[in-house]
Design an enzyme around this catalytic site. Structure first.
Site, PDB file in Angstrom:
ATOM      1  N   HIS A 142       0.928  -0.907  -0.149  1.00  0.00           N
ATOM      2  CA  HIS A 142       0.086   0.121  -0.005  1.00  0.00           C
ATOM      3  C   HIS A 142       0.876   1.319  -0.214  1.00  0.00           C
ATOM      4  CE1 HIS A 142      -2.677   3.006   1.891  1.00  0.00           C
ATOM      5  NE2 HIS A 142      -3.769   2.201   1.445  1.00  0.00           N
ATOM      6  N   ASP A 219       3.081  -4.269   8.322  1.00  0.00           N
ATOM      7  CA  ASP A 219       2.009  -3.643   8.187  1.00  0.00           C
ATOM      8  C   ASP A 219       0.736  -4.665   7.920  1.00  0.00           C
ATOM      9  OD1 ASP A 219      -0.427  -2.320   7.053  1.00  0.00           O
ATOM     10  OD2 ASP A 219       0.315  -1.742   5.229  1.00  0.00           O
ATOM     11  N   GLN A 222      -4.505  -5.289   7.121  1.00  0.00           N
ATOM     12  CA  GLN A 222      -5.489  -6.171   6.511  1.00  0.00           C
ATOM     13  C   GLN A 222      -5.349  -7.502   7.223  1.00  0.00           C
ATOM     14  OE1 GLN A 222      -7.504  -5.243   4.482  1.00  0.00           O
ATOM     15  NE2 GLN A 222      -6.832  -3.181   3.879  1.00  0.00           N
ATOM     16  N   LYS A 245     -10.617  -0.375  10.129  1.00  0.00           N
ATOM     17  CA  LYS A 245     -10.613  -1.249   9.249  1.00  0.00           C
ATOM     18  C   LYS A 245     -11.114  -2.697  10.041  1.00  0.00           C
ATOM     19  CE  LYS A 245      -6.842   0.042   6.169  1.00  0.00           C
ATOM     20  NZ  LYS A 245      -8.036   0.244   5.083  1.00  0.00           N
ATOM     21  N   CYS A 384      -4.721   2.385  -3.754  1.00  0.00           N
ATOM     22  CA  CYS A 384      -3.244   2.820  -3.159  1.00  0.00           C
ATOM     23  C   CYS A 384      -2.290   1.838  -3.476  1.00  0.00           C
ATOM     24  CB  CYS A 384      -3.491   3.084  -1.878  1.00  0.00           C
ATOM     25  SG  CYS A 384      -4.744   4.348  -1.409  1.00  0.00           S
TER      26      CYS A 384
HETATM   27  N1  PMP Z   1      -1.648  -0.508   4.698  1.00  0.00           N
HETATM   28  C1  PMP Z   1      -2.758  -1.006   4.257  1.00  0.00           C
HETATM   29  C2  PMP Z   1      -2.321  -2.637   3.699  1.00  0.00           C
HETATM   30  C3  PMP Z   1      -3.955  -0.647   4.174  1.00  0.00           C
HETATM   31  O1  PMP Z   1      -4.967  -1.384   3.258  1.00  0.00           O
HETATM   32  C4  PMP Z   1      -4.159   0.549   4.543  1.00  0.00           C
HETATM   33  C5  PMP Z   1      -5.658   1.327   4.254  1.00  0.00           C
HETATM   34  N2  PMP Z   1      -6.164   1.183   2.867  1.00  0.00           N
HETATM   35  C6  PMP Z   1      -3.233   1.264   5.036  1.00  0.00           C
HETATM   36  C7  PMP Z   1      -2.149   0.776   5.435  1.00  0.00           C
HETATM   37  C8  PMP Z   1      -3.628   2.888   5.562  1.00  0.00           C
HETATM   38  O2  PMP Z   1      -4.196   2.711   6.910  1.00  0.00           O
HETATM   39  P1  PMP Z   1      -4.808   4.039   7.319  1.00  0.00           P
HETATM   40  O3  PMP Z   1      -6.127   4.322   6.809  1.00  0.00           O
HETATM   41  O4  PMP Z   1      -5.086   3.535   8.726  1.00  0.00           O
HETATM   42  O5  PMP Z   1      -3.801   4.983   7.359  1.00  0.00           O
END
Ligand code: PMP
Length: 429
Positions: A142, A219, A222, A245, A384
């Site tokens: 991401h 990270d 997910q 999430k 993203c």
């Molecule tokens: N990493 C991953 C794998 C994500 O899916 C996301 C959110 N789409 C993020 C980072 C960013 O997270 P946040 O919305 O808490 O900033």
């Protein structure tokens, strides 16, 4: 002696859905089929109530003030920390509140940058980068776990490398062994990619990083909502996850760190609430986690996130994982059987219930609109993760993602709709 109640291993999504009023929403004439939980999850009543109750009866500044309400707010806030830390098997001091995963990764990257500038004294020298040192990510990041490292490389002269992803979506571990080398200082990677849904081989990547003397940053955005998550057992140095999430509120997330790592890391944001003594010339900082929590904290959000993890724990993460594994198979098998669908990263691997795909001859945004007209909410675009889409020769895909409240019937309705897309747009049956 009391014995812990047995952990539930199954769940009934229909029974849970009563806790999520939003799932009763209608989109035009159709009931909402919410398959966008990887972007943001829905919140159960318990989370909304916890925030409302705090704001209604206990709202006050925490860690300050001698009055009763301030003491009560502080206790609730620190109880929330203990609950969320416990959810990932960590001690409360190992959990730093952030505004989300993006903020957590930026915190780490800027703290390492500060160590490189000599901040944090002798203990922080272990993080200092020299020009030519290596930072390693994967091709499946991401942007939140990519751009902060690009920026850190630009500020310090470190070199950013990436571990490629194979055609089937798995991390190329052979390549990882050559990308991670003696000068690698940080290896950052997703537990689960938000596009591929595959659970990555954490132990193997941690072993490669350790052998090189690099720190690991996971990270876990997910994975935290979908799998039992034991961060100390995964043996990563640092990890981030995102409240919104995992059934929690927006603008709250967690940064987990090994105690010795957090203790040695200099702060990123500075100001009130993170200090012991301040003079006009300098300041001494509190130990973690407060050292990383400058300014007024997201108190009601932390309390809401604690309610979310309590909810997940009561449902049982083994049960959540089992339910979502069954949904994942249904989703993937169904998509595989529809002509003209190409799944991104179709390895038979351990996964969460998420699938991104391309529909031959139809733009992802058109697919999204077609589904929305039937009440089905999915995510379209690059999610993203532009480099990963480029890797698969795409600029956009359609992503369906489930959560504990998703039912088999919803997956079937989605599959039925997807099988009509190409016919509708006149590019196939
Ligand atoms: N990493 C991953 C794998 C994500 O899916 C996301 C959110 N789409 C993020 C980072 C960013 O997270 P946040 O919305 O808490 O900033």
């Amino acid at each position: 002696m009391t014995t812990a109640p047995p952990r539930p291993t199954t769940l009934d999504p229909e029974a849970l859905r009563g806790d999520f009023a939003i799932l009763e929403t209608r989109i035009g004439d159709s009931p909402l089929v919410y398959l966008d939980s990887a972007a943001t999850s829905q919140k159960p009543r318990a989370v909304i109530d916890a925030e409302v109750s705090f704001l209604t009866s206990a709202n006050s500044a925490v860690h300050r003030g001698a009055h009763t309400l301030a003491a009560e707010a502080t206790e609730l806030f620190e109880d929330a920390r203990a609950a969320v830390a416990g959810f990932v098997h960590a001690a409360p001091e190992q959990l730093v509140w952030t505004s989300g995963a993006t903020a957590g990764i930026n915190l780490i990257a800027y703290a390492i940058g500060n160590a490189t500038l000599g901040r944090g004294g002798e203990p922080a020298r272990r993080f200092a980068l020299a020009p030519g040192d290596g930072l390693v990510v994967t091709e499946a990041e991401h942007h939140a776990n990519l751009i902060p490292w690009q920026e850190l490389a630009a500020r310090t002269g470190a070199v950013l490398r990436h571990i490629p992803v194979r055609d089937d979506g798995t991390i190329d571990l052979e390549a990882a062994a050559s990308v991670i080398g003696a000068r690698t200082r940080v290896v950052a990677f997703p537990h689960v990619s938000n596009v591929l849904g595959i659970v990555n081989p954490v132990a193997e990547l941690v072993a490669l990083a350790r052998a090189a003397g690099a720190i690991t940053v996971l990270d876990a955005c997910q994975s935290a909502p979908h799998l039992p998550l034991d961060l100390p057992a995964l043996d990563v140095d640092l990890a981030v996850f995102s409240g919104h999430k995992m059934l929690g509120p927006n603008a709250i997330g967690g940064l987990y760190g090994r105690a010795d790592v957090l203790e040695a890391l200099p702060p990123f944001l500075t100001g009130g609430s993170m200090i012991t003594t301040v003079t006009l010339d300098g300041a001494e900082y509190l130990p973690p986690p407060q050292r990383f929590e400058a300014g007024t904290q997201p108190v009601s959000q932390a309390i809401g996130l604690a309610a979310a993890v309590r909810y997940l724990d009561a449902v049982g993460m083994d049960a959540v994982h089992a339910h979502e594994t069954a949904l994942e198979r249904r989703l993937r098998d169904g998509l595989r059987s529809i002509p003209g669908i190409r799944l991104l990263g179709d390895a038979d691997a351990e996964r969460v219930a998420l699938a991104a795909f391309d529909v031959d001859g139809v733009h992802a945004h058109d697919v999204g609109q077609f589904l929305d007209a039937r009440g089905i909410a999915v995510r379209v675009g690059h999610h993203c993760a532009q480099p990963l889409h480029r890797r698969f020769g795409l600029t956009a895909s359609v992503r369906a993602s489930a959560a504990l409240y998703t039912t088999d019937a919803e997956i079937d309705e989605f599959l039925d709709a997807v099988s009509g897309v190409r016919g509708y747009f006149g590019v196939g049956r």
